[in-house]
Design a protein around this motif. Structure first.
Motif, PDB file in Angstrom:
ATOM      1  N   ILE A 166      36.477  53.261   4.373  1.00  0.00           N
ATOM      2  CA  ILE A 166      36.096  54.005   5.568  1.00  0.00           C
ATOM      3  C   ILE A 166      36.072  53.049   6.749  1.00  0.00           C
ATOM      4  N   PHE A 221      34.733  52.797  11.070  1.00  0.00           N
ATOM      5  CA  PHE A 221      33.998  53.343  12.195  1.00  0.00           C
ATOM      6  C   PHE A 221      34.534  52.727  13.495  1.00  0.00           C
ATOM      7  N   PRO A 235      32.321  57.531  12.410  1.00  0.00           N
ATOM      8  CA  PRO A 235      33.333  57.431  11.341  1.00  0.00           C
ATOM      9  C   PRO A 235      34.643  58.055  11.781  1.00  0.00           C
ATOM     10  N   ASP A 243      37.523  58.546   6.625  1.00  0.00           N
ATOM     11  CA  ASP A 243      36.852  58.262   5.352  1.00  0.00           C
ATOM     12  C   ASP A 243      37.714  58.712   4.179  1.00  0.00           C
ATOM     13  N   SER A 301      25.456  48.621   9.255  1.00  0.00           N
ATOM     14  CA  SER A 301      26.112  49.680   8.501  1.00  0.00           C
ATOM     15  C   SER A 301      25.727  49.561   7.036  1.00  0.00           C
TER      16      SER A 301
END
Lengths: 113, 115
Positions: free
Chosen positions: B47, B49, B54, B57, B75
């Motif tokens: 994933i 960000f 996000p 994913d 995170s």
């Protein structure tokens, strides 16, 4: 579909000789290509990169060559040193996508003294 | 700067337990990535960000995996419940995304063993 491929899982060279690591890609939208080096029990570290508008980039003993028509790039290490023994990852990215890079599976380089 | 910080460095747990991996990106970086490395599958992006949101994913293997980024300096990657096949090295990386090459800076990784 693996967009970045490193077909040689391993490479062994003698100290002082040239090491050539290869990488092939399929996505013509990639605009930057990067090489990362990884020692055991450490995270990958950036080594060298090349823009898609260039065909060569050199940094000391490390040179990356890009052949866009063949969708192929290579990393040359001259002269190879035992400390260069590591896993080398080829990576590629498309402009945008928040910096996301697609990585190859890596090539383990062993430089013998 | 201390670089990307990950904790714990090693984690051994039993199947079915919850596992939480933590990451502190480099200050000022605006993108954060979670990877998993195994012998069979290499380095997989799980994933990522951008500005704490996000973006993609699609690499998260299944619903047992979740990730959060509550602020720009922290995170987490959570596995609940954990399974033996989750055993791997998990890397966090951060990047300052501009219009350039977007180099990623990796943490040292968390080596997870699920028994």
């Amino acid at each position: 579909d693996q967009q970045v491929k490193q077909n040689s899982p391993s490479l062994s060279v003698q100290e002082g000789r040239i090491s050539i690591l290869n990488c092939d890609y399929t996505n013509s939208m990639f605009d930057y290509f990067l090489w990362y080096k990884k020692y055991p029990a450490e995270g990958p570290t950036f080594l060298i990169s090349i823009s898609s508008i260039k065909d060569k980039n050199e940094d000391g003993r490390f040179t990356v060559f890009l052949n866009k028509s063949a969708k192929h790039l290579s990393l040359h290490i001259v002269p190879s040193q035992p400390g260069d023994s590591a896993v080398y990852f080829c990576a590629a990215k498309v402009a945008g996508y928040a910096g996301k890079s697609t990585f190859g599976d890596g090539t383990t380089l062993t430089v013998k003294p | 700067d201390a670089g990307v910080i990950q904790s714990p460095r090693h984690e051994v747990t039993e199947m079915g337990q919850e596992v939480t991996l933590r990451c502190k990106p480099i200050s000022g970086h605006n993108s954060l990535f979670w990877y998993r490395q195994t012998m069979m599958r290499g380095l997989e992006l799980l994933i990522y960000f951008n500005n704490n949101v996000p973006i993609d994913d699609s690499g998260m293997p299944e619903d047992r995996f979740s990730a959060k980024m509550p602020n720009a300096s922290f995170s987490t990657l959570k596995i609940q419940p954990s399974e033996p096949r989750d055993s791997a090295v998990y890397f966090c990386a951060s990047s300052l995304v501009t219009t350039g090459v977007g180099t990623q800076y990796f943490g040292p990784g968390t080596r997870l063993l699920v028994l």
